[in-house]
Design a protein around this motif. Structure first.
Motif, PDB file in Angstrom:
ATOM      1  N   PRO A  84       0.813  -1.228   0.000  1.00 17.56           N
ATOM      2  CA  PRO A  84       0.000   0.000   0.000  1.00 17.56           C
ATOM      3  C   PRO A  84       0.845   1.277   0.000  1.00 17.56           C
ATOM      4  N   LEU A  85       2.011   1.225   0.636  1.00 20.99           N
ATOM      5  CA  LEU A  85       2.884   2.394   0.695  1.00 20.99           C
ATOM      6  C   LEU A  85       3.390   2.782  -0.693  1.00 20.99           C
ATOM      7  N   TYR A  86       3.789   1.785  -1.479  1.00 22.78           N
ATOM      8  CA  TYR A  86       4.431   2.062  -2.765  1.00 22.78           C
ATOM      9  C   TYR A  86       3.530   1.833  -3.978  1.00 22.78           C
ATOM     10  N   ALA A  87       2.266   1.464  -3.764  1.00 22.37           N
ATOM     11  CA  ALA A  87       1.365   1.225  -4.896  1.00 22.37           C
ATOM     12  C   ALA A  87       1.274   2.411  -5.858  1.00 22.37           C
ATOM     13  N   PRO A  88       1.270   3.683  -5.372  1.00 28.01           N
ATOM     14  CA  PRO A  88       1.217   4.798  -6.321  1.00 28.01           C
ATOM     15  C   PRO A  88       2.459   4.904  -7.200  1.00 28.01           C
ATOM     16  N   VAL A  89       3.513   4.215  -6.826  1.00 34.74           N
ATOM     17  CA  VAL A  89       4.760   4.223  -7.597  1.00 34.74           C
ATOM     18  C   VAL A  89       4.847   2.994  -8.489  1.00 34.74           C
ATOM     19  N   THR A  90       4.691   1.823  -7.891  1.00 31.20           N
ATOM     20  CA  THR A  90       4.879   0.580  -8.647  1.00 31.20           C
ATOM     21  C   THR A  90       3.695   0.265  -9.559  1.00 31.20           C
ATOM     22  N   GLY A  91       2.462   0.599  -9.119  1.00 33.58           N
ATOM     23  CA  GLY A  91       1.295   0.041  -9.785  1.00 33.58           C
ATOM     24  C   GLY A  91       1.198  -1.433  -9.434  1.00 33.58           C
ATOM     25  N   VAL A 171       2.575   9.938  -2.708  1.00 29.58           N
ATOM     26  CA  VAL A 171       1.723   9.241  -1.741  1.00 29.58           C
ATOM     27  C   VAL A 171       0.265   9.435  -2.111  1.00 29.58           C
ATOM     28  N   SER A 172      -0.524   8.377  -1.993  1.00 28.43           N
ATOM     29  CA  SER A 172      -1.954   8.450  -2.269  1.00 28.43           C
ATOM     30  C   SER A 172      -2.695   7.601  -1.249  1.00 28.43           C
ATOM     31  N   THR A 173      -3.710   8.181  -0.616  1.00 33.48           N
ATOM     32  CA  THR A 173      -4.509   7.437   0.364  1.00 33.48           C
ATOM     33  C   THR A 173      -6.001   7.667   0.103  1.00 33.48           C
ATOM     34  N   PRO A 174      -6.835   6.628   0.335  1.00 34.69           N
ATOM     35  CA  PRO A 174      -6.463   5.277   0.745  1.00 34.69           C
ATOM     36  C   PRO A 174      -5.739   4.539  -0.383  1.00 34.69           C
ATOM     37  N   SER A 175      -5.015   3.500  -0.002  1.00 34.94           N
ATOM     38  CA  SER A 175      -4.243   2.747  -0.988  1.00 34.94           C
ATOM     39  C   SER A 175      -4.687   1.281  -0.962  1.00 34.94           C
ATOM     40  N   PHE A 176      -3.918   0.436  -1.623  1.00 33.82           N
ATOM     41  CA  PHE A 176      -4.249  -0.987  -1.690  1.00 33.82           C
ATOM     42  C   PHE A 176      -2.967  -1.789  -1.792  1.00 33.82           C
ATOM     43  N   LEU A 210      -7.059   4.522  -7.280  1.00 36.88           N
ATOM     44  CA  LEU A 210      -6.812   5.788  -7.960  1.00 36.88           C
ATOM     45  C   LEU A 210      -5.524   6.404  -7.430  1.00 36.88           C
ATOM     46  N   ASN A 211      -4.603   6.721  -8.340  1.00 36.60           N
ATOM     47  CA  ASN A 211      -3.358   7.376  -7.950  1.00 36.60           C
ATOM     48  C   ASN A 211      -3.627   8.879  -7.835  1.00 36.60           C
ATOM     49  N   ARG A 212      -3.989   9.307  -6.639  1.00 38.64           N
ATOM     50  CA  ARG A 212      -4.354  10.709  -6.434  1.00 38.64           C
ATOM     51  C   ARG A 212      -3.164  11.653  -6.568  1.00 38.64           C
ATOM     52  N   ALA A 213      -1.960  11.153  -6.377  1.00 38.78           N
ATOM     53  CA  ALA A 213      -0.773  12.000  -6.470  1.00 38.78           C
ATOM     54  C   ALA A 213      -0.523  12.461  -7.900  1.00 38.78           C
ATOM     55  N   LEU A 214      -0.771  11.561  -8.872  1.00 41.52           N
ATOM     56  CA  LEU A 214      -0.434  11.842 -10.268  1.00 41.52           C
ATOM     57  C   LEU A 214      -1.635  11.859 -11.191  1.00 41.52           C
ATOM     58  N   ARG A 215      -2.701  11.152 -10.837  1.00 43.72           N
ATOM     59  CA  ARG A 215      -3.765  10.888 -11.800  1.00 43.72           C
ATOM     60  C   ARG A 215      -5.112  11.505 -11.427  1.00 43.72           C
ATOM     61  N   HIS A 216      -5.131  12.423 -10.463  1.00 41.86           N
ATOM     62  CA  HIS A 216      -6.410  12.977 -10.014  1.00 41.86           C
ATOM     63  C   HIS A 216      -6.274  14.492  -9.898  1.00 41.86           C
TER      64      HIS A 216
END
Length: 490
Positions: A84-91, A171-176, A210-216
């Motif tokens: 969940p910590l790195y999901a916005p980076v790794t996908g 960083v994006s929350t909530p994550s998965f 949803l990657n809120r850091a980059l995609r929202h």
């Protein structure tokens, strides 16, 4: 041989020849497309026949591979450390659902099918090579600090090194947890269904994928006033941030009877200088500035920062931050306070502070430093990114000074850090029908050490447990930015 047998033999021969011709034609004309088709399961079998290469953060892999437990023809599945910590980076990389973000962009390198990884014999035979690795620019301390600071709030944060363009945190929350959906078993299917149920349009929609850091992109509110201030200085509307402006308070949007009030009605916003207007976040000043500049000049400045860029790759494709192309004067005034149809991602607002901190020059943000083969040889480097000038050095210096006042004496006081020079801008963005949605709390900022090390951070809190009246950029977003800036520079 009787005639019937002869005729049957001839027809059979013709049919065989037609079949061979058809197969040859298909192979010549469509062979490559068929081989590369997503429906060709042999490709998936080949991809998951060996362990993947890894995505690295801070010199350590945050991905892995393990033997699939279902005993099927897909031998390995993807695993994630601190998923969940790195999901916005790794996908994620899924045996069933494909791959996203860095996993998708560098899929061929990570699974060993990229031709750059192969020797001449492997290219001829089509044999898989030893997989490569992807090295990110993410600082694990900054990433973890931002993730913990956001906690159970819905929001995002981006940290960038202004001088190098390296993205230190996304960083994006909530994550998965991507590990839960990487396989093809029933548990993975159930986890996927649960995640997609949380990504609907209902009242409890929290869209963890949803990657809120980059995609929202959402309304940036008063943080956009930095763009307006830059445009005013660059177009010589005012010579410095300390020159009084021509700004009645309250201000009536041009061509309408709509009166624009300031949140703090006791603030000295009438004819305020840019420094004072940023300090108190005076709506009247920036709506009037935007109208005086005109939509064209304002759009030109916004686009220098990165707005309206539909191909903003870091290398993950970021959502477009929007500045409207057609507006009347009243709408232009509203855009000057980050409302109307203006939207921005946290990445975009971090880029605004990034350019101001780097003397008016914007270095292309990127979250990958190198792509390597299995032996550590560089296949691709992002360590010398492009850059372009957004504003003059003098304008950048003026805005840094004014942003410092916002933190030292104004609405951004919660971002003060002992021993560091900090500048910032708060924002509270209204949205929804008749502004019925919970306001977004924004903060964009930069910090610098005595030795010249810098970081730029933008934070947006979309939803929290705070009451509507308590939602503010200083109250919710600035403390998160403060923690991330401290982690980056200490």
């Amino acid at each position: 041989m009787n005639r019937t047998i002869r005729r049957a033999g001839t027809v059979t021969l013709l049919l065989v020849m037609a079949l061979l011709l058809r197969l040859t034609w298909l192979q010549m004309m469509h062979g490559e497309a068929l081989a590369d088709s997503d429906k060709n399961r042999r490709n998936t079998i080949e991809q998951y026949a060996q362990p993947f290469g890894d995505i690295y953060v801070g010199g350590e892999p945050v991905t892995g591979s393990k033997r699939a437990e279902d005993g099927g023809d897909l031998r390995y599945k993807r695993t994630y450390t601190d998923g969940p910590l790195y999901a916005p980076v790794t996908g994620y990389a899924s045996q069933v659902r494909g791959a996203t973000q860095l996993e998708g962009i560098y899929q061929d390198v990570l699974n060993g099918t990229d031709d750059r990884l192969k020797d001449p014999l492997q290219i001829l035979t089509g044999e898989q090579a030893e997989p490569g690795n992807v090295l990110t620019t993410i600082d694990p301390d900054v990433q973890r600090t931002g993730y913990r600071a956001l906690g159970d709030k819905k929001g995002a944060a981006v940290a960038i090194d202004p001088d190098s363009g390296e993205i230190l945190g996304a960083v994006s929350t909530p994550s998965f947890d991507p590990s839960r959906i990487s396989g093809s078993g029933s548990d993975d299917t159930a986890a996927w269904e649960q995640l997609t149920e949380r990504s609907g349009n209902g009242k409890h929609d929290d869209r963890p994928m949803l990657n809120r850091a980059l995609r929202h992109a959402v309304p940036p509110g008063s943080t956009f006033k930095l763009v307006v201030a830059a445009a005013a200085l660059e177009n010589d509307l005012y010579s410095s941030v300390d020159e009084p402006t021509d700004s009645p308070d309250p201000y009536t949007l041009k061509g309408t009877s709509t009166v624009l009030e300031n949140e703090n009605r006791s603030a000295p916003c009438e004819d305020a200088s840019l420094r004072t207007a940023l300090r108190y976040s005076c709506n009247n000043v920036f709506a009037k500035l935007a109208t005086d500049l005109g939509a064209g000049k304002l759009r030109e400045q916004a686009e220098k920062f990165g707005f309206n860029d539909e191909k903003q790759d870091v290398p993950v494709r970021a959502a477009k931050s929007n500045f409207p192309t057609e507006m009347d004067e009243a709408q232009t005034g509203l855009s000057g306070i980050g409302q109307f149809e203006v939207t921005a991602t946290p990445l975009q607002m971090a880029m605004v502070s990034q350019a101001i901190a780097h003397n008016g020059e914007l270095v292309d943000p990127h979250m990958v430093s190198r792509v390597q083969d299995g032996n550590g040889h560089t296949l691709q480097s992002y360590e010398d990114p492009d850059s372009h000038r957004v504003m003059s050095e003098r304008t950048a210096q003026q805005l840094r000074s004014a942003m410092g006042t916002v933190v030292d004496k104004g609405t951004g006081s919660n971002a003060q850090i002992d021993g560091l020079t900090v500048g910032g801008k708060t924002g509270t963005a209204q949205h929804g029908v008749d502004n019925s949605g919970m306001p977004y709390a924004w903060f964009t900022s930069w910090a610098e050490t005595d030795s010249g090390e810098k970081v730029a951070v933008a934070v947006v809190v979309e939803d929290s447990d705070a009451a509507r009246a308590e939602v503010s950029g200083n109250g919710l977003a600035a403390p998160i930015a403060k923690k991330m800036m401290t982690a980056a520079l200490r």
